[in-house]
Design a protein around this motif. Structure first.
Motif, PDB file in Angstrom:
ATOM      1  N   ARG A 101       0.806  -1.199   0.001  1.00  0.00           N
ATOM      2  CA  ARG A 101      -0.269  -0.003   0.088  1.00  0.00           C
ATOM      3  C   ARG A 101       0.843   1.321  -0.066  1.00  0.00           C
ATOM      4  O   ARG A 101       0.539   2.370  -0.600  1.00  0.00           O
ATOM      5  CB  ARG A 101      -0.773  -0.195   1.388  1.00  0.00           C
ATOM      6  N   ARG A 206      -6.938   4.776   3.994  1.00  0.00           N
ATOM      7  CA  ARG A 206      -6.502   3.680   3.514  1.00  0.00           C
ATOM      8  C   ARG A 206      -6.103   3.888   2.251  1.00  0.00           C
ATOM      9  O   ARG A 206      -5.138   3.417   1.365  1.00  0.00           O
ATOM     10  CB  ARG A 206      -7.483   2.641   3.327  1.00  0.00           C
ATOM     11  N   SER A 207      -6.775   5.090   1.350  1.00  0.00           N
ATOM     12  CA  SER A 207      -6.364   5.119   0.039  1.00  0.00           C
ATOM     13  C   SER A 207      -5.135   6.090   0.085  1.00  0.00           C
ATOM     14  O   SER A 207      -4.505   6.378  -1.215  1.00  0.00           O
ATOM     15  CB  SER A 207      -7.625   5.918  -0.655  1.00  0.00           C
ATOM     16  N   ASN A 241      -9.314  19.713 -11.253  1.00  0.00           N
ATOM     17  CA  ASN A 241      -8.606  18.244 -11.079  1.00  0.00           C
ATOM     18  C   ASN A 241      -7.921  18.058 -12.304  1.00  0.00           C
ATOM     19  O   ASN A 241      -7.716  18.897 -13.000  1.00  0.00           O
ATOM     20  CB  ASN A 241      -9.894  17.278 -10.630  1.00  0.00           C
TER      21      ASN A 241
ATOM     22  N   THR B 196     -13.444  13.552 -12.609  1.00  0.00           N
ATOM     23  CA  THR B 196     -13.695  13.313 -10.967  1.00  0.00           C
ATOM     24  C   THR B 196     -14.392  11.995 -10.896  1.00  0.00           C
ATOM     25  O   THR B 196     -14.222  11.319  -9.703  1.00  0.00           O
ATOM     26  CB  THR B 196     -14.594  14.528 -10.731  1.00  0.00           C
ATOM     27  N   MET B 199     -11.339   9.679 -10.511  1.00  0.00           N
ATOM     28  CA  MET B 199     -10.429   9.918  -9.299  1.00  0.00           C
ATOM     29  C   MET B 199     -11.410   9.249  -8.218  1.00  0.00           C
ATOM     30  O   MET B 199     -10.704   8.689  -7.453  1.00  0.00           O
ATOM     31  CB  MET B 199     -10.513  11.438  -9.235  1.00  0.00           C
ATOM     32  N   LEU B 200     -12.838   9.241  -8.016  1.00  0.00           N
ATOM     33  CA  LEU B 200     -13.176   8.562  -6.904  1.00  0.00           C
ATOM     34  C   LEU B 200     -13.140   7.105  -7.115  1.00  0.00           C
ATOM     35  O   LEU B 200     -13.109   6.511  -6.050  1.00  0.00           O
ATOM     36  CB  LEU B 200     -14.959   9.106  -7.014  1.00  0.00           C
ATOM     37  N   ILE B 203      -9.720   6.542  -5.764  1.00  0.00           N
ATOM     38  CA  ILE B 203      -9.711   6.522  -4.302  1.00  0.00           C
ATOM     39  C   ILE B 203     -10.245   5.518  -3.685  1.00  0.00           C
ATOM     40  O   ILE B 203      -9.904   4.779  -2.668  1.00  0.00           O
ATOM     41  CB  ILE B 203     -10.213   7.930  -3.797  1.00  0.00           C
ATOM     42  N   PHE B 204     -11.504   5.084  -4.075  1.00  0.00           N
ATOM     43  CA  PHE B 204     -12.566   4.133  -3.299  1.00  0.00           C
ATOM     44  C   PHE B 204     -11.781   2.627  -3.626  1.00  0.00           C
ATOM     45  O   PHE B 204     -11.749   1.581  -2.871  1.00  0.00           O
ATOM     46  CB  PHE B 204     -13.738   4.124  -3.643  1.00  0.00           C
ATOM     47  N   ARG B 206      -8.701   2.317  -4.227  1.00  0.00           N
ATOM     48  CA  ARG B 206      -7.387   1.843  -3.268  1.00  0.00           C
ATOM     49  C   ARG B 206      -7.715   1.633  -1.776  1.00  0.00           C
ATOM     50  O   ARG B 206      -6.909   0.761  -1.266  1.00  0.00           O
ATOM     51  CB  ARG B 206      -6.650   3.115  -3.361  1.00  0.00           C
ATOM     52  N   SER B 207      -8.976   2.120  -1.472  1.00  0.00           N
ATOM     53  CA  SER B 207      -9.291   1.878   0.144  1.00  0.00           C
ATOM     54  C   SER B 207      -9.887   0.399   0.205  1.00  0.00           C
ATOM     55  O   SER B 207     -10.332   0.084   1.106  1.00  0.00           O
ATOM     56  CB  SER B 207     -10.000   2.939   0.984  1.00  0.00           C
ATOM     57  N   CYS B 208     -10.206  -0.083  -0.888  1.00  0.00           N
ATOM     58  CA  CYS B 208     -10.764  -1.505  -0.830  1.00  0.00           C
ATOM     59  C   CYS B 208     -12.023  -1.591   0.190  1.00  0.00           C
ATOM     60  O   CYS B 208     -12.074  -2.027   1.393  1.00  0.00           O
ATOM     61  CB  CYS B 208     -10.030  -2.617  -0.262  1.00  0.00           C
ATOM     62  N   LEU B 209     -13.056  -0.740  -0.229  1.00  0.00           N
ATOM     63  CA  LEU B 209     -14.201  -0.766   0.704  1.00  0.00           C
ATOM     64  C   LEU B 209     -14.755  -1.850   1.001  1.00  0.00           C
ATOM     65  O   LEU B 209     -15.047  -2.974   0.351  1.00  0.00           O
ATOM     66  CB  LEU B 209     -15.289   0.421  -0.206  1.00  0.00           C
TER      67      LEU B 209
END
Lengths: 241, 241
Positions: A101, A206-207, A241, B196, B199-200, B203-204, B206-209
């Protein structure tokens, strides 16, 4: 990787000494002690040839002071996935997963280790962006403090850091404050706010957000606030962005 | 893996106790001590809740006796590639490489750790089939014995980290669609939407929701849509977390 080890209120000086030895073995030197126990002969003996790290360790009186300059705060806990503290402790990445990570990111990372007896308080855990847990036997999961540090640093010793600049701690704090305002603006249920704020911190933590992502998120938040009927200024910098 | 830890003439009882603790933490129990130092109170104290391993450790008077029933003998040394002992010590595999090497094999494996001061004798090294070296800093390569054992057993252990239930791909697709609707609702600039949304997703991604985080995010999105003046139903299930 610019890594800082933070020991929160370590109780036994022998452990602190052993931690410095493990750090030097793996090429790390930045140690911060939050309200440590007295450090004297036993700490020196256990530090062995890492006496310099022990002597140069920074002592502070609060966790906030220890992590103020860090982009990512990682809490190491032996008790992952407690069903009572879902957002606080889950998911706990293994050191190997955490290494993946962090690879490719640039910024200062704090790795926190709690007290030998009681680990972290809830408030301390809340300050963490990511939770890390060393996979251990259920029969006896409680590791010696310096063993835990040695295992983590063994894994982290060759992290390849690179280009992508992380948002710094101040940016992240402002982002979380902005999200809290947003929840106000959309009349989010009062009794759920704390949990939801923490959830967002965990998700974004986490991200490992980059600076420009934080910038864009502010833009989205401002748009939402504006549409929610409050008179927020809609600056030109919105939604970049 | 049927793994046996062999400590060759350990000098300090505290280290032996610490080794048993690390072994129990990672689910190993087979310990053999070759001519160990006296083991009394300090060893017990450092073993903590692994006292059973300390008491059940087998004591022998020769290395041959310790490894007689083993198929593979691995010597752990901190001094890899000494130019004087090329055939003896090279190549030294890292614990990670060694784990890969042992994967899929069946049989009893002995992992040997030498004396705290002088490691192994030449004769002892000759008995080893493979040499393992923990990659350390050149500045201070000498690890504490129990730290070395902890690192090796962390790597060799097959204990998996607890997995939190991740949202599935369908859940994630629906979440991204919902976010795209939200951007419409807040009059997000048309030409920036694609970037955008992406991007979301990053982000999500990478965080492995987790499933329940996705659920809560839908709740927040619905609240935002509702406050943005469109007539979305505000269901009872909103904002669960």
């Amino acid at each position: 990787m610019d890594l800082k080890i933070v020991l929160v209120e370590p109780l036994y000086q022998g452990n602190v000494g052993s931690v410095t030895r493990a750090m030097k073995n793996f090429g790390f030197s930045d140690l911060v002690l939050v309200n440590p126990c007295k450090l004297s002969d036993e700490a020196k003996a256990m530090s062995s040839h890492a006496r310099d790290l022990l002597e140069n360790a920074k002592r502070v009186s609060s966790l906030d002071e220890a992590i103020a300059d860090c982009s990512i705060i990682i809490g190491t806990t032996g008790i992952a996935g407690s069903r009572f503290d879902l957002h606080l402790r889950v998911p706990g990445y293994s050191p190997k997963e955490m290494k993946e990570r962090l690879s490719g990111l640039e910024g200062k990372v704090a790795v926190l280790f709690g007290r030998e007896d009681n680990g972290f308080t809830r408030e301390e855990l809340k300050k963490c962006d990511l939770i890390m847990t060393i996979p251990t036997s259920e029969v006896y999961p409680v590791m010696n403090l310096s063993h835990a540090v040695a295992v983590v640093l063994y894994e982290f010793s060759d992290i390849k850091s690179a280009q992508a600049p992380l948002a710094d701690s101040r940016d992240m704090r402002i982002l979380y404050e902005h999200f809290a305002e947003l929840l106000d603006a959309i009349d989010y249920p009062e009794h759920k706010k704390e949990k939801t704020n923490l959830m967002l911190k965990r998700i974004f933590g986490r991200s490992c957000l980059l600076s420009r992502e934080v910038h864009t998120l502010h833009g989205i938040f401002r748009k939402i606030q504006r549409k929610s009927g409050n008179n927020y200024e809609d600056e030109n910098t919105d939604c970049e962005n």
